[in-house]
Enzyme design. Sequence first.
Site, PDB file in Angstrom:
ATOM      1  CG  HIS A   1      25.265  22.842  10.413  1.00  0.00           C
ATOM      2  ND1 HIS A   1      23.861  22.845  10.001  1.00  0.00           N
ATOM      3  CD2 HIS A   1      25.021  23.673  11.417  1.00  0.00           C
ATOM      4  CE1 HIS A   1      23.319  23.781  10.413  1.00  0.00           C
ATOM      5  NE2 HIS A   1      24.012  24.334  11.234  1.00  0.00           N
TER       6      HIS A   1
ATOM      7  N   PRO B   1      23.159  23.120  -7.234  1.00  0.00           N
ATOM      8  CG  PRO B   1      21.798  24.786  -6.494  1.00  0.00           C
ATOM      9  CD  PRO B   1      22.225  24.139  -7.743  1.00  0.00           C
TER      10      PRO B   1
ATOM     11  CE  LYS C   1      30.531  18.401  -2.110  1.00  0.00           C
ATOM     12  NZ  LYS C   1      30.409  18.992  -0.825  1.00  0.00           N
TER      13      LYS C   1
END
Length: 395
Positions: A72, A294, A298
């Site tokens: 992505h 979240p 990470k």
Amino acid sequence: MQTRIGIIGGGPSGLCLARLLSLAGIKSVILERHDRAHVEARIRAGILEQGMVDLMRKAQVGARMEREGLPHDGIVLTFGDRVERVDFAALTGGQRVMVYGQTELTRDLYDAVLSDANISVVFQAHDVHPRGFLDGQPVLEFVADGQPRALACDFIAGCDGYHGASRAAVPRDMITEYERIYPFGWLGLLADTPPVHEELIYSNHERGFALCSMRSHTRSRYYVQVGLTEKVEDWPDDRFWDEIRRRLPGRFADKMVIGPAIEKSIAPLRSFVAEPLRFGKLFLVGDAGHIVPPTGAKGLNLAASDMYYLSTALIAFYQQGRSDLLDRYSQTALRRIWAAVRFSWWFTSISHRFNDEPIERKIQLAEFDYLMGSTAGRTTIAENYVGLPFDASFG
Ligand code: FAD
Ligand code: PHB
């Protein structure tokens, strides 16, 4: 029983560390509380930074990830009806992230670890107690098949997550724990439906945060911010789908494909760091030493830098007789950890609903406007999201 490295926990940190050590000829034994199926079934991380991707390659377990993972180049941020794209590739000189689920990554690691002659895994290892790591001979005491056992080792790697036995074994006066618990959690739903958009969407809505993620072109992972007292049982699928669509701009909500949930669960949000990460011959790695909310994706990516630093230090110890890198492990790992703790906290604070005061949303909107109108603002998000570099001087 005896080995070089006694590893507590057969999650991604323990498995990948064992592989990196094995490829340098260093033997280890992993003690895992559950069985393989249980560990593989945990639906958690979905986004890998380049550093984690590189580590999987280095551990020689990257082939399926290369084939099936989805690179992505950006994410979408929405605020109410506003839609903005942050273009990582353009802002960071071509860097990108990879969509590849923790379930798949864990499966690849187990396939390699279980056929690796340098690694043994004891599943259903109970009552694990690290002993002797501060002075003397490290030993992992545990119970397997109802029998008490002991594993003598040179070093212990505590890769057993936030609730594990390794951090708990450290005398309280030797450790400082920094913690923030957020006043909400994430309700996650996994479904075999095509993702609503080809990139992830992080949405700040007056009803609360929402995230549209994915595992593949046919499997979606969605989250909505919920109160701490909410129960999964109170969220039938229809209620979840209605809620997430309300929190998205119309152009996404209208085309969301809904379907039955394969999995639904609530995760609390926490920032946590233990300092230091080394206690004599015991080292904390991954979630055993730190947790981030979240929002910035990470957690696993921070475990990656810990694994990299600790494997490098142990290999230098066995191959060159050097202990200086072991001495620097905690300090070096913590620098990157605190940077990610800061980013995850900040991204959470600008994207979630904390209270009912109208001024909160106005300030968040002002920050969103500023960030999106500034190349520096967009670059800050992009640089942190794709992941800060590992310390190249460590080695
Ligand atoms: P764990 O995965 O917790 O593994 C620890 C292992 O130790 C487990 O197998 C456990 O059974 C075992 N164990 C525990 N106690 C003992 C004991 N006493 N004895 C023996 N074994 C024991 N991170 C990202 O980077 N990107 C994301 O997109 C992302 N999304 C997330 C979404 C959610 C909803 C959640 C909850 C987390 C997410 N994370 C993400 C974080 C990521 O999942 C964790 O950081 C990662 O699992 C840490 O791996 P670990 O091996 O250190 O710990
Ligand atoms: C996920 O796909 O589970 C995921 C993605 C991005 C996040 C958190 C979780 O920030």
